[in-house]
Design an enzyme around this catalytic site. Structure first.
Site: not given
Length: 509
Positions: A13, A18, A50, A122-123
């Site tokens: 993953d 993005y 984050r 994306d995984e």
């Protein structure tokens, strides 16, 4: 517990994909906070941001208050210039940057791994079983056998003398090598989980993000599932999950208290067997080799276009977007689409109508030919009436491009008499015959069949759910936004470590 010991499955993953695409594109330092913005909202947040309290769907102004140094990069916007050189007030977001980055990553993965299932943009799931068996033959007596340095093992340390543990160790080495190649060759970090089935591998990949991988040996499965909130398990987040919540349960361990007979009475035999197994970490589903999109969709929900001028502007924009994607796909995957599907929804008709045309062949002047055929078809279609609430163009039915000598031979070979036929136009009465369009319109809350979810929709479904999320505010007029950042990338860092307990408490990535 009947966990298959022979299979080795990895789930890879990409970390904050993005945002990573924009960081690589702009040369932003990996320690710099960065968010991807659409209009006034934020739809992707990297890990440094984050840590400073920024979350997805924060407003741009809120981001700057929380983190003044955060770099805001607007998602690419497609507009059409007027004759006076100014941009039209209508705009549409584009995912081209992210699709193209994804295609490069999957091309690298397929270079190294034979059995790959593309789960989303994306995984991916990787079946490493055969690769592990080949390596295990020469590793059984390796006294120096260890595990990847950036790997976390749940539960007790692995014992190489055990066949199942040895398989996971070798699978971890293969996965670690792949992640390193993606980082060194393309600049992206990814997290991974390695286990004996797809469900456990996916759970593991989210446990110690970013840039780390987690192993789930058989010995720890029962302890993991007992405490795990069942909604973290794939395919238990929709309607089936709501029905489970009605039982008053929160964890997979609590669901295990129900006997198969009780579950069958509540959910039916098929769903009951699925739930009974999955909450115990049992997943027999195969990794289905699937890495290329089966279709490509460029679509737009409209407030209600009232005339041909407005419709033609959107058709030009959608056709241009689809054509660019086709050109990139032809370069990467060496194939061409045979069919072009035009989908539309009139404001007065509560269903979507789709019509299929042969895709103009060859790249020469193809965009103009696509537009001409689309516009000609719609003008003679009785069901195409204003106002128009939805437009979609789909390239589908791909075939491999022949080698040069095959193409020449085909050209020289005479056609049989009477084989020349006029182009066939197929009409689909509703979105029920076009699953990709139907899912795009339904949104992310549709409930999939737990066993056949991957087969019901086109390979691009997950991609288009993200596209729908990005495009929900497209009716707001906007111009292009530009952002810049610091150049250069920091050297590789030691990955952050996490624990199973912290994973059980935190929200998924």
């Amino acid at each position: 517990m009947a966990i298959c010991e022979d299979r080795v499955i990895a789930h890879v993953d990409l970390d904050a994909f993005y945002a990573q695409v924009e960081m690589v594109r702009l040369g932003v330092d990996e320690d710099a906070p960065l968010c991807v913005q659409q209009w006034e909202g934020v739809i992707a947040v990297n890990y440094p941001a984050r840590k400073r309290g920024v979350t997805r769907f924060d407003k741009a102004g809120e981001v700057k208050k929380k983190c003044p140094e955060c770099i805001l990069v607007h998602v690419e916007v497609l507009t059409e210039e007027r004759e006076d050189g100014k941009e039209q007030p209508k705009a549409k977001v584009s995912l081209a940057r992210y699709r193209e980055a994804s295609a490069r990553i999957f091309k690298l993965i397929l270079r190294e791994i034979e059995r790959v299932e593309r789960a989303s943009i994306d995984e991916a799931y990787l079946d490493l079983t055969d690769m592990v068996k080949k390596r295990r033959v020469i590793r059984d007596n390796d006294e120096n056998l260890g595990r990847a340095s950036d790997c976390i093992v749940l539960g007790e340390e692995l014992d190489p003398s055990r066949k199942d543990d040895l398989s996971l160790i070798i699978g971890s080495e293969i996965t670690s090598d792949l992640r390193r190649m993606i980082r060194e060759e393309l600049g992206y970090t990814c997290s991974a989980g390695v286990a004996h089935n797809k469900t456990l591998a996916k759970l593991a990949s989210a446990m110690n993000k970013p840039n780390c991988q987690t192993l789930v040996p058989n010995s720890c499965v029962q302890g993991l599932m007992e405490k795990l909130p069942f909604r973290k398990i794939r395919q238990l987040g929709g309607k089936l999950g709501v029905e489970l919540e009605a039982l008053g349960v929160e964890t997979a361990g609590q669901v295990q208290c129900y006997k198969l007979e009780e579950l069958s009475r509540r959910f039916g035999q098929k769903n009951a067997h699925f739930v009974f197994d999955i909450v115990r970490g049992i997943d027999r589903s195969e990794v289905v080799p699937r890495s290329k999109p089966k279709s490509m969709l460029a679509a737009k929900s409209l407030p209600g276009e009232q005339d041909w001028d407005g419709v033609n502007r959107w058709l030009r924009m959608l056709a241009s977007e689809l054509h660019d994607r086709m050109l990139f796909d032809e370069e990467v995957n060496v194939r061409e689409a045979r069919n072009l599907v035009i989908s539309f929804k009139s404001g007065s008709v509560p269903r979507t109508t789709s019509k299929t045309l042969p895709m103009p062949r060859g790249q020469s002047n193809r965009l103009a030919r696509m537009l001409e055929e689309i516009q000609s078809l719609l003008r003679i279609t009785p069901s195409f009436s204003f106002p128009i609430a939805f437009l979609g163009l789909t390239a589908t039915n791909f075939e491999e491009k022949p080698a040069d000598n095959e193409s020449i031979n085909k050209f020289l070979k005479p056609s049989a008499p009477g084989n020349h036929q006029a182009p066939i136009v197929k009409e689909q009465a509703s979105e029920n015959e076009n699953p990709g369009i139907k899912k795009w319109l339904q949104g992310p809350n549709a409930t999939p069949d737990p066993e056949n979810q991957a087969d019901e929709l086109s390979q691009e479904t997950a991609d288009f759910l993200l596209a729908k999320k990005l495009q929900r505010d497209d009716d707001i007029a906007a111009s292009r936004l530009y952002s810049t950042g610091k150049s250069g990338r920091a050297p590789l860092k030691k990955p952050r470590r996490g624990t199973m307990d912290s994973f059980l408490q935190k929200a998924p990535d």
